[in-house]
Design an enzyme around this catalytic site. Structure first.
Site, PDB file in Angstrom:
ATOM      1  N   TRP A  35     -59.057 -43.537 -21.987  1.00 59.27           N
ATOM      2  CA  TRP A  35     -59.081 -44.455 -20.843  1.00 59.27           C
ATOM      3  C   TRP A  35     -59.498 -43.766 -19.549  1.00 59.27           C
ATOM      4  O   TRP A  35     -59.459 -44.357 -18.488  1.00 59.27           O
ATOM      5  CB  TRP A  35     -57.709 -45.107 -20.653  1.00 59.27           C
ATOM      6  CG  TRP A  35     -56.583 -44.148 -20.836  1.00 59.27           C
ATOM      7  CD1 TRP A  35     -55.992 -43.402 -19.866  1.00 59.27           C
ATOM      8  CD2 TRP A  35     -55.929 -43.829 -22.069  1.00 59.27           C
ATOM      9  NE1 TRP A  35     -55.013 -42.623 -20.419  1.00 59.27           N
ATOM     10  CE2 TRP A  35     -54.939 -42.865 -21.760  1.00 59.27           C
ATOM     11  CE3 TRP A  35     -56.078 -44.256 -23.392  1.00 59.27           C
ATOM     12  CZ2 TRP A  35     -54.103 -42.325 -22.742  1.00 59.27           C
ATOM     13  CZ3 TRP A  35     -55.246 -43.712 -24.358  1.00 59.27           C
ATOM     14  CH2 TRP A  35     -54.276 -42.773 -24.040  1.00 59.27           C
ATOM     15  N   GLU A  57     -51.924 -48.191 -19.459  1.00 59.29           N
ATOM     16  CA  GLU A  57     -50.601 -47.979 -18.881  1.00 59.29           C
ATOM     17  C   GLU A  57     -49.542 -48.804 -19.600  1.00 59.29           C
ATOM     18  O   GLU A  57     -48.432 -48.327 -19.843  1.00 59.29           O
ATOM     19  CB  GLU A  57     -50.600 -48.305 -17.382  1.00 59.29           C
ATOM     20  CG  GLU A  57     -51.407 -47.332 -16.529  1.00 59.29           C
ATOM     21  CD  GLU A  57     -50.879 -45.909 -16.580  1.00 59.29           C
ATOM     22  OE1 GLU A  57     -49.769 -45.680 -17.076  1.00 59.29           O
ATOM     23  OE2 GLU A  57     -51.601 -45.006 -16.129  1.00 59.29           O
ATOM     24  N   GLN A  62     -43.276 -45.860 -22.620  1.00 60.16           N
ATOM     25  CA  GLN A  62     -42.357 -45.315 -23.631  1.00 60.16           C
ATOM     26  C   GLN A  62     -43.069 -45.001 -24.943  1.00 60.16           C
ATOM     27  O   GLN A  62     -42.461 -45.088 -26.024  1.00 60.16           O
ATOM     28  CB  GLN A  62     -41.199 -46.297 -23.879  1.00 60.16           C
ATOM     29  CG  GLN A  62     -40.276 -46.425 -22.703  1.00 60.16           C
ATOM     30  CD  GLN A  62     -39.501 -45.156 -22.451  1.00 60.16           C
ATOM     31  OE1 GLN A  62     -38.585 -44.844 -23.171  1.00 60.16           O
ATOM     32  NE2 GLN A  62     -39.895 -44.408 -21.430  1.00 60.16           N
ATOM     33  N   THR A  63     -44.352 -44.693 -24.859  1.00 57.29           N
ATOM     34  CA  THR A  63     -45.133 -44.483 -26.069  1.00 57.29           C
ATOM     35  C   THR A  63     -46.081 -43.303 -25.842  1.00 57.29           C
ATOM     36  O   THR A  63     -46.658 -43.180 -24.762  1.00 57.29           O
ATOM     37  CB  THR A  63     -45.928 -45.756 -26.417  1.00 57.29           C
ATOM     38  OG1 THR A  63     -45.039 -46.876 -26.386  1.00 57.29           O
ATOM     39  CG2 THR A  63     -46.558 -45.659 -27.791  1.00 57.29           C
ATOM     40  N   LEU A 100     -47.146 -50.893 -32.789  1.00 54.24           N
ATOM     41  CA  LEU A 100     -47.036 -50.129 -31.539  1.00 54.24           C
ATOM     42  C   LEU A 100     -45.633 -50.222 -30.940  1.00 54.24           C
ATOM     43  O   LEU A 100     -45.223 -49.348 -30.169  1.00 54.24           O
ATOM     44  CB  LEU A 100     -48.084 -50.615 -30.539  1.00 54.24           C
ATOM     45  CG  LEU A 100     -48.401 -49.715 -29.355  1.00 54.24           C
ATOM     46  CD1 LEU A 100     -48.743 -48.296 -29.783  1.00 54.24           C
ATOM     47  CD2 LEU A 100     -49.558 -50.296 -28.538  1.00 54.24           C
ATOM     48  N   TYR A 140     -43.402 -48.600 -11.955  1.00 55.66           N
ATOM     49  CA  TYR A 140     -44.272 -47.523 -12.413  1.00 55.66           C
ATOM     50  C   TYR A 140     -45.703 -47.999 -12.608  1.00 55.66           C
ATOM     51  O   TYR A 140     -46.655 -47.386 -12.093  1.00 55.66           O
ATOM     52  CB  TYR A 140     -43.752 -46.897 -13.722  1.00 55.66           C
ATOM     53  CG  TYR A 140     -44.863 -46.104 -14.352  1.00 55.66           C
ATOM     54  CD1 TYR A 140     -45.212 -44.865 -13.843  1.00 55.66           C
ATOM     55  CD2 TYR A 140     -45.645 -46.652 -15.368  1.00 55.66           C
ATOM     56  CE1 TYR A 140     -46.296 -44.161 -14.344  1.00 55.66           C
ATOM     57  CE2 TYR A 140     -46.723 -45.956 -15.883  1.00 55.66           C
ATOM     58  CZ  TYR A 140     -47.038 -44.716 -15.364  1.00 55.66           C
ATOM     59  OH  TYR A 140     -48.113 -44.044 -15.853  1.00 55.66           O
ATOM     60  N   ASP A 158     -43.269 -41.320 -13.541  1.00 56.18           N
ATOM     61  CA  ASP A 158     -42.921 -41.591 -14.938  1.00 56.18           C
ATOM     62  C   ASP A 158     -42.026 -40.455 -15.421  1.00 56.18           C
ATOM     63  O   ASP A 158     -41.589 -39.616 -14.640  1.00 56.18           O
ATOM     64  CB  ASP A 158     -44.189 -41.699 -15.794  1.00 56.18           C
ATOM     65  CG  ASP A 158     -44.809 -40.338 -16.028  1.00 56.18           C
ATOM     66  OD1 ASP A 158     -44.708 -39.486 -15.126  1.00 56.18           O
ATOM     67  OD2 ASP A 158     -45.386 -40.109 -17.102  1.00 56.18           O
ATOM     68  N   CYS A 217     -44.143 -21.768 -18.627  1.00 60.45           N
ATOM     69  CA  CYS A 217     -44.137 -21.381 -17.212  1.00 60.45           C
ATOM     70  C   CYS A 217     -45.188 -20.310 -16.910  1.00 60.45           C
ATOM     71  O   CYS A 217     -45.694 -20.240 -15.792  1.00 60.45           O
ATOM     72  CB  CYS A 217     -42.751 -20.904 -16.806  1.00 60.45           C
ATOM     73  SG  CYS A 217     -41.474 -22.179 -16.980  1.00 60.45           S
ATOM     74  N   CYS A 220     -48.278 -22.063 -15.925  1.00 56.93           N
ATOM     75  CA  CYS A 220     -48.132 -23.162 -14.966  1.00 56.93           C
ATOM     76  C   CYS A 220     -48.792 -22.850 -13.627  1.00 56.93           C
ATOM     77  O   CYS A 220     -48.496 -21.806 -13.018  1.00 56.93           O
ATOM     78  CB  CYS A 220     -46.661 -23.481 -14.755  1.00 56.93           C
ATOM     79  SG  CYS A 220     -46.403 -24.850 -13.603  1.00 56.93           S
ATOM     80  N   CYS A 226     -41.854 -23.155  -8.103  1.00 60.93           N
ATOM     81  CA  CYS A 226     -40.843 -23.846  -8.908  1.00 60.93           C
ATOM     82  C   CYS A 226     -39.463 -23.220  -8.725  1.00 60.93           C
ATOM     83  O   CYS A 226     -39.198 -22.105  -9.178  1.00 60.93           O
ATOM     84  CB  CYS A 226     -41.244 -23.814 -10.375  1.00 60.93           C
ATOM     85  SG  CYS A 226     -40.120 -24.764 -11.427  1.00 60.93           S
TER      86      CYS A 226
END
Length: 367
Positions: A35, A57, A62-63, A100, A140, A158, A217, A220, A226
Site C-alpha cells: 500500500w 489501515e 490488530q492484524t 482476516l 488511530y 498505534d 538497539c 537503532c 533512548c
DNA sequence: AATCCGGGGCG
DNA sequence: CGCCCAGGATT
C-alpha cells in the site's frame, strides 16, 4: 518580549532531533509494502491513494502486515476504487474478508465505502476530524489516513508508536493510562513538513528494530536518545495490564449434506462472526457452552477429531456431527434462519471464517 | 474504563 | 504454549 521567552518559543519549534534521525533512517530503510508508493515517487512528494491507505489501515487494525498483504492485493485487484467497493454486494465483501478476522471491520468497511461514495462524491475527507466521523474510523485510523494520504500533521499512535515512545522516554506508567503522555510526546516531535513519513517511520522502527522482545538497539537510529536503553529497561516497556484468563467452551457444528450440497447459515449481523456464512451450530458463545441439540432429527455421526480454536477472550473445542439420514426435505430445513445450500466442491468460495473452514475441511475428510 | 471482537506468527 | 499485532464500537 524577554529573551528567555522568545528562546523558549524558538526552542519548541526547533525540529526534533529524534524525528530527524527517524526520517533519515526511513529514507534508506523504509519497508516496501503493497500500500506504499515506490521510494522514488515518495521522495518526489507523491502521496498514496487515500482509498488504498484507508483500506490498508482498516485491514491492519490488530492484524499483522504478513496476514494483511494477500487480502489487500485481492481487494484492490477486485475493487480498485472506493466507488467499486461501495457498489459491491455486501455478501461478496464479507466473503472476501473471511479469514482476516474481526468481522465488524468488514461491515464498517462497506458502510464507510458507501458513505464516501454517496455522501462525499467518492473523495475521502482530507482532515482528521472529517475522517473520524466515518464508520470504522477511530482516533488511530483518522490520524493515520490524514497523515499518510494527505500529509496532515496528525499524531499517529498505534501499538508500535506506543512501544517506541514509551521506550524513548522511559514511560513506566502502564497502558492504557500512559496514552495521553505518549500522544503528547508524539505530537511534540512531529515534523511539520513530513507528518506521513514520520508516522510510518515510527511504525517501521517498531516493527523491525524496536520490537516487543529482543529489540535491536545496536541497529537503532535513535538509540542515543533512548532513555529506556540507558536504564536497561527497554525490553520491559511498555508496561501492559495483566491479561484475564481465557474460559474454555465447547460446542458442536453440524454438517448436513444432500445432493452434493451442504447446508450453510448466515449468522446474525452483530456479535461473534456477525454476518458471516457458517455451519449451523448449537449456540455456543463466549459466555456458555453449546447445548448439543441437533438442528434436525435423524441419525448423526460424531466425528472424533474436534476443532480446537482460540478466540481473543475464550477457547473453543468444536465437535462436529455429520447427518446420516434419513433423506430429508430440502425445503423444510431451509426454515433455519439464513439457511442456504452450497455446493461442496465450491466450499472454498463460501467465505467461511477460519473456525468453520477448519470444521468443513474435517467434515469433508470424514463424509 | 471495561469488555467484546479473529486469527496467525513468533519465540 | 503465551504474547503480540498500523483498534473500533459498545456499554
Amino acid at each position: 518580549m524577554p529573551v528567555e521567552c522568545r528562546e523558549k518559543i524558538v526552542d519548541e519549534r526547533a525540529p526534533s532531533p529524534i524525528a530527524a534521525a527517524l526520517l533519515d533512517h526511513y529514507d534508506t530503510h523504509a519497508r516496501t509494502l503493497a500500500w506504499r508508493v515506490p521510494p522514488q515517487q515518495r521522495k518526489a512528494g507523491v502521496l498514496p491513494d487515500p482509498y488504498r491507505v484507508w483500506l490498508s489501515e482498516v485491514m491492519l487494525q490488530q492484524t499483522t502486515v504478513a496476514a494483511v498483504t494477500g487480502f489487500f492485493n485481492a481487494f484492490t485487484s477486485r475493487w480498485p476504487t472506493v466507488e467499486a467497493l461501495a457498489a459491491a454486494p455486501a455478501e461478496d465483501v464479507l466473503a472476501a474478508w473471511a479469514g482476516l478476522g474481526y468481522y465488524a471491520r468488514a461491515r464498517n468497511l462497506i458502510a464507510c465505502a458507501r458513505a464516501v461514495a454517496l455522501d462525499h462524491a467518492g473523495r475521502f475527507p482530507d482532515t482528521e476530524a472529517g475522517l473520524r466521523l466515518l464508520p470504522g474510523i477511530g482516533d488511530y485510523t483518522a490520524a493515520s489516513v490524514a497523515a499518510i494520504a494527505f500529509n496532515r500533521p496528525a499524531a499517529v499512535v498505534d501499538a508500535n508508536v506506543e512501544r517506541v515512545t514509551a521506550r524513548l522516554f522511559a514511560i513506566e506508567t502502564p497502558l492504557p493510562g500512559a496514552r495521553p503522555q505518549i500522544r503528547q510526546k508524539v505530537a511534540h516531535m512531529l515534523p511539520p513538513d513530513r507528518p506521513g513519513d514520520y508516522a510510518q517511520a515510527m511504525m517501521d522502527l517498531g516493527a523491525t528494530v524496536c520490537t516487543p522482545r529482543n529489540p535491536s538497539c545496536l541497529l537503532c537510529p535513535v538509540a542515543e536518545f533512548c532513555e529506556a536503553r540507558v536504564c536497561g529497561i527497554a525490553e520491559s516497556l511498555p508496561v501492559k495490564p495483566p491479561k484475564k484468563a481465557r474460559p474454555q467452551r465447547t460446542g458442536t457444528a453440524y454438517w448436513i449434506e444432500l445432493d452434493g450440497q451442504v447446508l450453510l447459515v448466515q449468522r446474525e449481523g452483530k456479535g461473534m462472526l456477525g454476518g458471516m456464512r457458517a455451519l449451523p451450530d448449537d449456540g455456543w458463545s463466549a459466555r456458555r457452552n453449546g447445548n448439543a441439540i441437533e438442528p434436525v432429527a435423524g441419525q448423526w455421526t460424531q466425528v472424533g477429531a474436534a476443532v480446537a480454536h482460540v478466540f481473543t477472550h475464550f477457547s473453543l473445542t468444536l465437535s462436529l456431527a455429520l447427518y446420516r439420514g434419513p433423506q430429508i426435505d430440502k425445503v423444510a430445513i431451509e426454515n433455519l434462519s439464513g439457511a442456504c445450500w452450497w455446493p461442496v466442491e465450491r466450499i472454498e468460495e463460501a467465505g467461511l471464517p477460519t473456525l468453520f473452514a477448519k470444521a468443513a475441511r474435517i467434515a469433508i475428510q470424514h463424509r
